[in-house]
Design a protein around this motif. Structure first.
Motif, mmCIF file in Angstrom:
data_model
loop_
_atom_site.group_PDB
_atom_site.id
_atom_site.type_symbol
_atom_site.label_atom_id
_atom_site.label_comp_id
_atom_site.label_asym_id
_atom_site.label_seq_id
_atom_site.Cartn_x
_atom_site.Cartn_y
_atom_site.Cartn_z
ATOM 1 N N VAL A 135 103.396 26.862 74.997
ATOM 2 C CA VAL A 135 104.501 26.411 73.830
ATOM 3 C C VAL A 135 105.727 27.521 74.056
ATOM 4 C CG1 VAL A 135 103.290 24.913 72.671
ATOM 5 C CG2 VAL A 135 103.289 27.392 72.049
ATOM 6 N N GLU A 136 106.743 27.222 73.778
ATOM 7 C CA GLU A 136 108.030 28.177 73.495
ATOM 8 C C GLU A 136 107.676 29.126 72.252
ATOM 9 O OE1 GLU A 136 112.386 28.058 74.569
ATOM 10 O OE2 GLU A 136 111.909 26.775 72.786
ATOM 11 N N ARG A 137 107.635 30.083 72.293
ATOM 12 C CA ARG A 137 107.542 31.347 71.290
ATOM 13 C C ARG A 137 108.787 31.002 70.263
ATOM 14 N NH1 ARG A 137 103.796 35.945 73.509
ATOM 15 N NH2 ARG A 137 102.496 34.647 74.846
ATOM 16 N N LYS A 138 110.106 30.858 70.911
ATOM 17 C CA LYS A 138 111.253 30.986 70.063
ATOM 18 C C LYS A 138 111.180 29.774 69.051
ATOM 19 C CE LYS A 138 114.755 31.671 72.654
ATOM 20 N NZ LYS A 138 115.987 31.603 73.354
ATOM 21 N N THR A 139 110.555 28.665 69.451
ATOM 22 C CA THR A 139 110.395 27.310 68.366
ATOM 23 C C THR A 139 109.254 27.353 67.715
ATOM 24 O OG1 THR A 139 109.879 25.709 70.181
ATOM 25 C CG2 THR A 139 112.301 26.096 69.813
ATOM 26 N N TYR A 140 108.342 28.254 67.785
ATOM 27 C CA TYR A 140 107.061 28.523 67.079
ATOM 28 C C TYR A 140 106.315 27.329 67.354
ATOM 29 C CZ TYR A 140 109.704 31.740 64.480
ATOM 30 O OH TYR A 140 110.498 33.056 64.012
ATOM 31 N N GLY A 141 106.047 27.154 68.760
ATOM 32 C CA GLY A 141 105.234 26.225 69.169
ATOM 33 C C GLY A 141 105.544 24.686 69.308
ATOM 34 N N ARG A 142 106.702 24.383 68.816
ATOM 35 C CA ARG A 142 107.068 22.936 68.725
ATOM 36 C C ARG A 142 107.205 22.368 69.729
ATOM 37 N NH1 ARG A 142 110.782 20.396 63.813
ATOM 38 N NH2 ARG A 142 109.814 18.329 64.059
ATOM 39 N N TYR A 143 107.856 23.045 70.980
ATOM 40 C CA TYR A 143 108.137 22.440 72.098
ATOM 41 C C TYR A 143 107.410 23.436 73.365
ATOM 42 C CZ TYR A 143 112.226 20.577 69.612
ATOM 43 O OH TYR A 143 112.950 20.013 68.930
ATOM 44 N N GLY A 144 106.837 22.551 74.071
ATOM 45 C CA GLY A 144 105.981 23.198 75.131
ATOM 46 C C GLY A 144 105.728 22.183 76.453
ATOM 47 N N CYS A 145 104.780 22.960 77.073
ATOM 48 C CA CYS A 145 104.348 21.942 78.536
ATOM 49 C C CYS A 145 102.733 21.854 78.346
ATOM 50 C CB CYS A 145 104.634 23.009 79.589
ATOM 51 S SG CYS A 145 106.372 23.411 79.745
ATOM 52 N N LYS A 146 102.439 20.774 78.468
ATOM 53 C CA LYS A 146 101.070 20.362 78.735
ATOM 54 C C LYS A 146 100.740 20.458 80.139
ATOM 55 C CE LYS A 146 97.958 16.346 78.354
ATOM 56 N NZ LYS A 146 97.891 14.809 77.882
ATOM 57 N N ILE A 147 99.892 21.232 80.476
ATOM 58 C CA ILE A 147 99.365 21.618 81.995
ATOM 59 C C ILE A 147 97.914 21.318 82.210
ATOM 60 C CG2 ILE A 147 99.407 23.396 83.402
ATOM 61 C CD1 ILE A 147 101.350 24.751 81.436
ATOM 62 N N VAL A 148 97.865 20.583 83.305
ATOM 63 C CA VAL A 148 96.386 20.110 83.611
ATOM 64 C C VAL A 148 95.858 21.261 84.827
ATOM 65 C CG1 VAL A 148 94.984 18.370 84.712
ATOM 66 C CG2 VAL A 148 96.856 17.848 83.222
ATOM 67 N N ILE A 149 94.888 21.748 84.493
ATOM 68 C CA ILE A 149 94.307 22.837 85.694
ATOM 69 C C ILE A 149 92.939 22.334 85.988
ATOM 70 C CG2 ILE A 149 93.881 25.075 85.863
ATOM 71 C CD1 ILE A 149 95.772 25.974 83.640
ATOM 72 N N GLU A 150 92.749 22.545 87.267
ATOM 73 C CA GLU A 150 91.399 21.991 87.928
ATOM 74 C C GLU A 150 91.150 23.325 88.946
ATOM 75 O OE1 GLU A 150 91.189 18.416 89.714
ATOM 76 O OE2 GLU A 150 92.083 17.442 88.059
ATOM 77 N N SER A 151 90.087 23.866 88.651
ATOM 78 C CA SER A 151 89.496 25.169 89.356
ATOM 79 C C SER A 151 90.463 26.275 89.566
ATOM 80 C CB SER A 151 89.225 24.559 90.900
ATOM 81 O OG SER A 151 88.006 23.631 90.499
ATOM 82 N N GLY A 152 91.298 26.493 88.523
ATOM 83 C CA GLY A 152 92.121 27.668 88.481
ATOM 84 C C GLY A 152 93.553 27.111 89.232
ATOM 85 N N VAL A 153 93.830 26.118 89.319
ATOM 86 C CA VAL A 153 94.984 26.018 90.132
ATOM 87 C C VAL A 153 95.491 24.677 89.246
ATOM 88 C CG1 VAL A 153 96.058 24.608 92.168
ATOM 89 C CG2 VAL A 153 94.093 26.256 92.391
ATOM 90 N N VAL A 154 96.946 24.788 89.198
ATOM 91 C CA VAL A 154 97.869 23.670 88.437
ATOM 92 C C VAL A 154 97.715 22.356 89.112
ATOM 93 C CG1 VAL A 154 100.143 22.987 87.275
ATOM 94 C CG2 VAL A 154 99.048 25.487 87.245
ATOM 95 N N LYS A 155 97.363 21.363 88.418
ATOM 96 C CA LYS A 155 97.357 19.930 89.069
ATOM 97 C C LYS A 155 98.658 19.259 88.587
ATOM 98 C CE LYS A 155 94.020 20.296 91.444
ATOM 99 N NZ LYS A 155 94.089 20.488 92.842
ATOM 100 N N GLY A 156 99.268 19.548 87.438
ATOM 101 C CA GLY A 156 100.374 18.868 86.874
ATOM 102 C C GLY A 156 100.884 19.545 85.462
#
Length: 101
Positions: free
Chosen positions: A73-94
Motif C-alpha cells: 500500500v501507499e504509505r502517503k495515504t496510510y494504506g488506503r490505496y495499494g496493490c494486491k499482488i499474487v506471488i508464486e514461488s518467489g515470483v510475481v504472477k500478477g
C-alpha cells in the motif's frame, strides 16, 4: 509582544493550510497514481525486485510471503490505496489496484 503573536499566528496558519493542502492533494490524486504504480509491477518480477520497487516508490510493507497474496500500500495515504499482488514461488504472477474503503 503584539508583533510576536502576529508572526506566530501567521506561521501557524501557513503551516495548517500547507498540511491540509498536502493531504488533500495526496488523496485527490492517489487513485491515478497508485493504478500507474500497480501497472508497473510486471509478472515475472522476483521478490527482491518487488521490494526494491516498493522502497523506491513509497509502497509498503515489503512482501513477506513467498507464495500467496500480498498487499503493498501507499504509505502517503496510510494504506488506503495499494496493490494486491499474487506471488508464486518467489515470483510475481500478477498485480492489481486495490482500494481499502
Amino acid at each position: 509582544m503584539h508583533l510576536f503573536r502576529k508572526v506566530v499566528s501567521i506561521v501557524f496558519v501557513v503551516f495548517a493550510v500547507s498540511s491540509i493542502s498536502y493531504c488533500a492533494y495526496s488523496y485527490g490524486t492517489a487513485e491515478t497514481r497508485v493504478k500507474e504504480l500497480c501497472g508497473e509491477i510486471k509478472p515475472g518480477m522476483s521478490i527482491s525486485e518487488l521490494r526494491a520497487f516498493g522502497l523506491a516508490k513509497g509502497l509498503g510493507p515489503e512482501p513477506h510471503n513467498e507464495s500467496g497474496v500480498n498487499f503493498m500500500v501507499e504509505r502517503k495515504t496510510y494504506g488506503r490505496y495499494g496493490c494486491k499482488i499474487v506471488i508464486e514461488s518467489g515470483v510475481v504472477k500478477g498485480a492489481q489496484y486495490d482500494f481499502a474503503d
